[in-house]
Write a protein that holds these residues in place. Structure first.
Motif: not given
Length: 254
Positions: A55-81
């Motif tokens: 009964x909880x709420x969750x969704x998956x977000x894929x993104x590499x970490x430790x690479x250039x642009x990783x944070x921007x990519x992750x947050x872009x996908x988070x925002x879309x989710x």
């Protein structure tokens, strides 16, 4: 009302182990949880299904970490989710959990392994916070997963210990800087925990017994032990705690 109702949480490396335990617990407390993963989509999907099945709420977000642009990519996908679920781009809880280890003593360390461990354990959390601050609401929570390896000598994994020590230094600096916004920043330091990481160490009955004996409770930790501590630090109950590293090792090495 559940303590984290109405909150949005991002847990990195939440497809398995401690990350899965943390995501599960935060969702049980009412948060909408973004389950981050790098490559193991099936594992992340299992975490989401575990949460939604209760009964909880969750969704998956894929993104590499430790690479250039990783944070921007992750947050872009988070925002879309979030948008897909009718939520505005925002964040209340960030748990920097993603990590791995390359066991090596000082004579065995390679520059490649050093760079990789530092990139994921120190660089990625720094820039995830930097890029996340515009989304992180006042009164938010940042929890960094460190390790008891920063408290005791652990020459078998010297770079892992160094990287986690850097994460703890980041924790203290951020706590002071973000305090005026009511944002708390803390770390949690597990000891030997029964996850996939370093599984070879405790895969046998003898190996598990040896690691269990390090704790005053004569057992290894499990992800739920760590998740409960993170849940406290993610809640309003921890509003007067910041800049701390909470030892969650079951009294190991006392």
């Amino acid at each position: 009302m559940r303590k984290l109702a109405g909150k949005v949480a991002l847990v990195t490396g939440a497809g398995r182990g401690i990350g899965r335990g943390v995501a599960h617990r935060l969702a049980a407390d009412g948060a909408l949880v973004a389950v981050h993963y790098k490559e193991r989509e099936e594992a992340a999907r299992e975490t989401v299904e575990l949460i939604t099945g209760e009964g909880g709420r969750a969704f998956a977000v894929a993104a590499p970490l430790g690479e250039p642009g990783d944070a921007e990519a992750l947050y872009g996908r988070l925002d879309r989710g979030l948008e897909e679920r009718g939520e505005a781009p925002r964040l209340d809880i960030l748990v920097n959990n993603a990590g791995f280890n390359v066991p090596a003593r000082v004579a065995e360390v390679t520059p490649r392994d050093f760079d990789a461990l530092m990139a994921v354990h120190a660089r990625a959390p720094l820039f995830l916070v930097q890029q996340g601050l515009p989304r992180l609401r006042d009164g938010g929570r940042i929890v960094n997963i460190s390790s008891a390896a920063t408290r005791v000598a652990f020459p078998e994994s010297v770079v892992y210990s160094m990287a986690k020590a850097a994460l703890e230094a980041l924790t203290r600096a951020l706590a002071k800087e973000l305090g005026p916004r009511g944002i708390t920043v803390n770390a949690v330091a597990p000891g030997f925990t029964k996850t996939d990481m370093n599984r070879k160490r405790w895969a046998t009955r003898e190996g598990e017994a040896a690691h269990a004996a390090l704790s005053v409770f004569d057992r290894m930790g499990d992800p739920g032990d760590i998740a409960d501590v993170v849940a406290f630090l993610a809640s309003d109950d921890s509003r007067w705690v910041t800049g701390q590293c909470v030892d969650a090792s079951g009294g190991s090495f006392l």
